[in-house]
Design a protein around this motif. Structure first.
Motif, PDB file in Angstrom:
ATOM      1  N   VAL A   7      47.662  30.601  44.589  1.00 27.34           N
ATOM      2  CA  VAL A   7      47.798  32.044  43.609  1.00 27.34           C
ATOM      3  C   VAL A   7      48.857  31.495  42.489  1.00 27.34           C
ATOM      4  N   LEU A   8      48.488  31.618  41.331  1.00 26.79           N
ATOM      5  CA  LEU A   8      49.186  31.439  40.093  1.00 26.79           C
ATOM      6  C   LEU A   8      49.719  32.512  39.338  1.00 26.79           C
ATOM      7  N   GLU A   9      50.981  32.541  39.147  1.00 28.13           N
ATOM      8  CA  GLU A   9      51.568  33.592  38.329  1.00 28.13           C
ATOM      9  C   GLU A   9      51.352  33.374  36.788  1.00 28.13           C
ATOM     10  N   THR A  10      51.359  32.142  36.128  1.00 25.87           N
ATOM     11  CA  THR A  10      51.236  31.756  34.863  1.00 25.87           C
ATOM     12  C   THR A  10      49.984  30.678  35.165  1.00 25.87           C
ATOM     13  N   ASN A  11      49.176  30.792  34.066  1.00 22.35           N
ATOM     14  CA  ASN A  11      48.251  29.858  34.258  1.00 22.35           C
ATOM     15  C   ASN A  11      48.436  29.132  32.435  1.00 22.35           C
ATOM     16  N   PRO A  12      49.008  27.869  32.685  1.00 19.18           N
ATOM     17  CA  PRO A  12      49.278  27.251  31.357  1.00 19.18           C
ATOM     18  C   PRO A  12      47.985  27.027  30.496  1.00 19.18           C
ATOM     19  N   MET A  13      47.092  26.790  31.047  1.00 20.35           N
ATOM     20  CA  MET A  13      45.726  26.333  30.344  1.00 20.35           C
ATOM     21  C   MET A  13      45.138  27.728  29.608  1.00 20.35           C
ATOM     22  N   ALA A  14      45.685  29.083  29.964  1.00 16.62           N
ATOM     23  CA  ALA A  14      45.093  30.030  29.445  1.00 16.62           C
ATOM     24  C   ALA A  14      46.212  30.698  28.459  1.00 16.62           C
ATOM     25  N   GLU A  15      47.085  30.086  28.030  1.00 18.84           N
ATOM     26  CA  GLU A  15      48.339  30.729  27.318  1.00 18.84           C
ATOM     27  C   GLU A  15      47.634  31.005  26.067  1.00 18.84           C
ATOM     28  N   PHE A  16      47.969  31.905  25.520  1.00 18.78           N
ATOM     29  CA  PHE A  16      47.631  32.796  24.023  1.00 18.78           C
ATOM     30  C   PHE A  16      46.060  33.103  24.210  1.00 18.78           C
ATOM     31  N   VAL A  17      45.185  32.785  25.229  1.00 21.14           N
ATOM     32  CA  VAL A  17      43.835  33.304  25.119  1.00 21.14           C
ATOM     33  C   VAL A  17      43.790  34.732  25.165  1.00 21.14           C
ATOM     34  N   GLU A  18      42.824  35.289  24.904  1.00 20.25           N
ATOM     35  CA  GLU A  18      42.308  36.361  24.985  1.00 20.25           C
ATOM     36  C   GLU A  18      40.938  36.687  25.136  1.00 20.25           C
ATOM     37  N   LEU A  19      40.337  36.976  26.292  1.00 19.36           N
ATOM     38  CA  LEU A  19      38.861  36.792  26.096  1.00 19.36           C
ATOM     39  C   LEU A  19      38.199  38.117  25.357  1.00 19.36           C
ATOM     40  N   PRO A  20      37.146  37.688  24.829  1.00 16.03           N
ATOM     41  CA  PRO A  20      36.382  38.498  23.814  1.00 16.03           C
ATOM     42  C   PRO A  20      35.541  39.493  25.017  1.00 16.03           C
ATOM     43  N   ASP A  21      35.105  40.708  24.316  1.00 19.46           N
ATOM     44  CA  ASP A  21      34.148  41.499  25.237  1.00 19.46           C
ATOM     45  C   ASP A  21      32.985  41.068  25.728  1.00 19.46           C
ATOM     46  N   HIS A  22      32.594  40.360  24.993  1.00 17.81           N
ATOM     47  CA  HIS A  22      31.054  39.650  25.304  1.00 17.81           C
ATOM     48  C   HIS A  22      31.159  38.478  26.232  1.00 17.81           C
ATOM     49  N   CYS A  23      32.549  37.862  26.654  1.00 16.91           N
ATOM     50  CA  CYS A  23      32.570  36.835  27.528  1.00 16.91           C
ATOM     51  C   CYS A  23      33.197  37.398  28.928  1.00 16.91           C
ATOM     52  N   LEU A  24      33.289  38.485  29.157  1.00 13.78           N
ATOM     53  CA  LEU A  24      33.955  38.852  30.321  1.00 13.78           C
ATOM     54  C   LEU A  24      33.547  38.251  31.587  1.00 13.78           C
ATOM     55  N   GLY A  25      32.384  37.732  31.743  1.00 14.04           N
ATOM     56  CA  GLY A  25      31.921  36.859  33.004  1.00 14.04           C
ATOM     57  C   GLY A  25      32.280  35.532  33.118  1.00 14.04           C
ATOM     58  N   LEU A  26      33.117  35.059  31.906  1.00 12.19           N
ATOM     59  CA  LEU A  26      33.508  33.679  31.850  1.00 12.19           C
ATOM     60  C   LEU A  26      34.557  33.331  32.739  1.00 12.19           C
ATOM     61  N   ARG A  27      34.649  32.468  33.494  1.00 12.96           N
ATOM     62  CA  ARG A  27      35.637  31.951  34.485  1.00 12.96           C
ATOM     63  C   ARG A  27      36.326  30.853  33.448  1.00 12.96           C
ATOM     64  N   TYR A  28      37.353  31.104  32.921  1.00 11.53           N
ATOM     65  CA  TYR A  28      37.935  30.367  31.466  1.00 11.53           C
ATOM     66  C   TYR A  28      38.529  29.061  32.406  1.00 11.53           C
ATOM     67  N   LYS A  82      41.512  38.724  32.904  1.00 11.46           N
ATOM     68  CA  LYS A  82      40.489  39.609  33.025  1.00 11.46           C
ATOM     69  C   LYS A  82      41.532  41.029  33.498  1.00 11.46           C
ATOM     70  N   GLY A  83      42.623  41.111  33.507  1.00 11.76           N
ATOM     71  CA  GLY A  83      43.642  42.023  33.750  1.00 11.76           C
ATOM     72  C   GLY A  83      44.136  42.021  35.210  1.00 11.76           C
ATOM     73  N   ASP A  84      43.965  41.156  36.006  1.00 15.98           N
ATOM     74  CA  ASP A  84      44.331  40.921  37.383  1.00 15.98           C
ATOM     75  C   ASP A  84      45.821  40.513  37.290  1.00 15.98           C
ATOM     76  N   ASN A  85      46.648  40.940  38.150  1.00 16.81           N
ATOM     77  CA  ASN A  85      48.007  40.513  38.021  1.00 16.81           C
ATOM     78  C   ASN A  85      48.372  39.216  38.329  1.00 16.81           C
ATOM     79  N   VAL A  86      47.574  38.351  39.137  1.00 19.60           N
ATOM     80  CA  VAL A  86      47.726  36.867  39.283  1.00 19.60           C
ATOM     81  C   VAL A  86      46.389  36.436  39.161  1.00 19.60           C
ATOM     82  N   THR A  87      46.467  35.085  38.847  1.00 24.10           N
ATOM     83  CA  THR A  87      45.210  34.053  38.953  1.00 24.10           C
ATOM     84  C   THR A  87      44.962  33.498  40.299  1.00 24.10           C
TER      85      THR A  87
END
Lengths: 139, 179
Positions: free
Chosen positions: B105-126, B155-160
């Motif tokens: 369980v990660l509280e922060t994910n450095p790989m995804a910093e600054f990332v915001e998933l666009p609506d058409h990619c909500l199935g993407l496991r970034y 995707k809006g979850d509390n943790v990764t």
């Protein structure tokens, strides 16, 4: 609130993001932000002629009307930020406006670092929205 | 990661921002190439697998971890590796009753910093590359596991959260490389 309008304008002078306080004359403020661009252009041209290593990004007060004061800030990548405040708001110091622009610049940089954002596109980031909200609320 | 903080940098270290941007541009390019979120997820996992099977060598050489006697030891080592390579400290938890499944369980994910998933990619496991890294690394030490994301802050979850499940021990089998 600290500001009535916050705008981010791209290098081709197209608006990337414009926030206007609720109840404010949106069209008029859009127009003011746009006319600010001419002043920015003049200031930037003047700064370019003076020798020196560092170019000041904060451009200060672009102009003031009876109702509003328009401030500008430019980046080295030709992105421009415009903040418009009520002319009556005398409590806002120059230093605070500078800070607001710095924060705006950092927020913009975060948007650009999103791999799904294409520079030059309109900014639709929720984070950015929230940031602007905090900025104008004085948080 | 504050842009304003000055860190004394080891000259061999790459800046966190460069890493995040590199990974981001990789994912964006994959999306352009494959156009299909499931294919991208698959590719990311596969790439992660190839990284993991190599990274484990570095980990073993560097950290010289002891032998793992059970899955809990393995989970500990995975936790160590996250700290070593990503600079984050995930927590390990949600053990299944049989002890064959757990969560990273990660509280922060450095790989995804600054990332915001666009609506058409909500199935993407970034960050799917990380699931592959875990699978590839474990396979090289004769452990077959499945790893997949069950929660993502993007995707809006509390943790990764990455779920890891023990499948079987690989005895004397040389794992086939992914094509």
């Amino acid at each position: 609130t600290m500001a009535v309008c916050v705008a981010v304008i791209g290098k081709e002078n197209s608006p990337l993001y414009v926030w206007v306080g609720s109840g404010r004359e949106e069209l008029h403020l859009h127009y003011l932000a746009h006319t600010g661009l001419d002043v920015i252009q003049e200031k930037v041209a003047a700064v370019n002629k003076t020798p020196g290593d560092t170019r000041e990004l904060y451009l200060g007060l672009l102009y003031a009307s009876e109702e509003y004061k328009v401030f500008g800030y430019t980046t080295n990548t030709r992105i421009k930020f415009v903040i418009i405040t009520d002319a009556a708001n005398t409590t806002l110091r120059d230093n605070e406006i500078r800070m607001m622009f710095r924060r705006l610049h950092n927020m913009y940089t975060n948007v650009v670092c999103n791999p799904f954002y294409i520079p030059g596109e309109q900014i639709t980031s929720r984070e950015f929205d929230q940031g602007v909200g905090a900025l104008v609320a004085g948080n | 990661m504050s842009r304003q903080s000055m860190r004394a940098n080891d000259p061999k270290k790459v800046s966190g921002e460069l890493f995040t941007l590199t990974y981001g541009s990789l994912v964006a390019q994959l999306l352009k190439d494959y156009e299909n979120v499931d294919d991208v997820n698959r590719q990311l996992e596969r790439m992660g697998y190839n990284i993991g099977m190599r990274l484990i060598e570095d980990f073993l050489a560097r950290a010289n971890p002891g032998r793992c006697y059970d899955l809990r030891d393995t989970a500990d080592k995975i936790q160590q590796a996250f700290k070593l390579y990503l600079g984050v400290s995930p927590s390990i938890g949600s053990w299944s009753p049989g002890g064959d499944e757990f969560s990273v369980v990660l509280e922060t994910n450095p790989m995804a910093e600054f990332v915001e998933l666009p609506d058409h990619c909500l199935g993407l496991r970034y960050s799917n590359i990380l699931a592959g890294v875990i699978r590839g690394a474990c396979e090289m030490v004769q452990l077959e596991v499945m790893a997949w994301f069950i929660a993502d802050q993007l995707k809006g979850d509390n943790v990764t959260e990455i779920r890891v499940k023990f499948v079987k021990r690989l005895e004397d089998a040389i794992p086939a490389g992914e094509d």
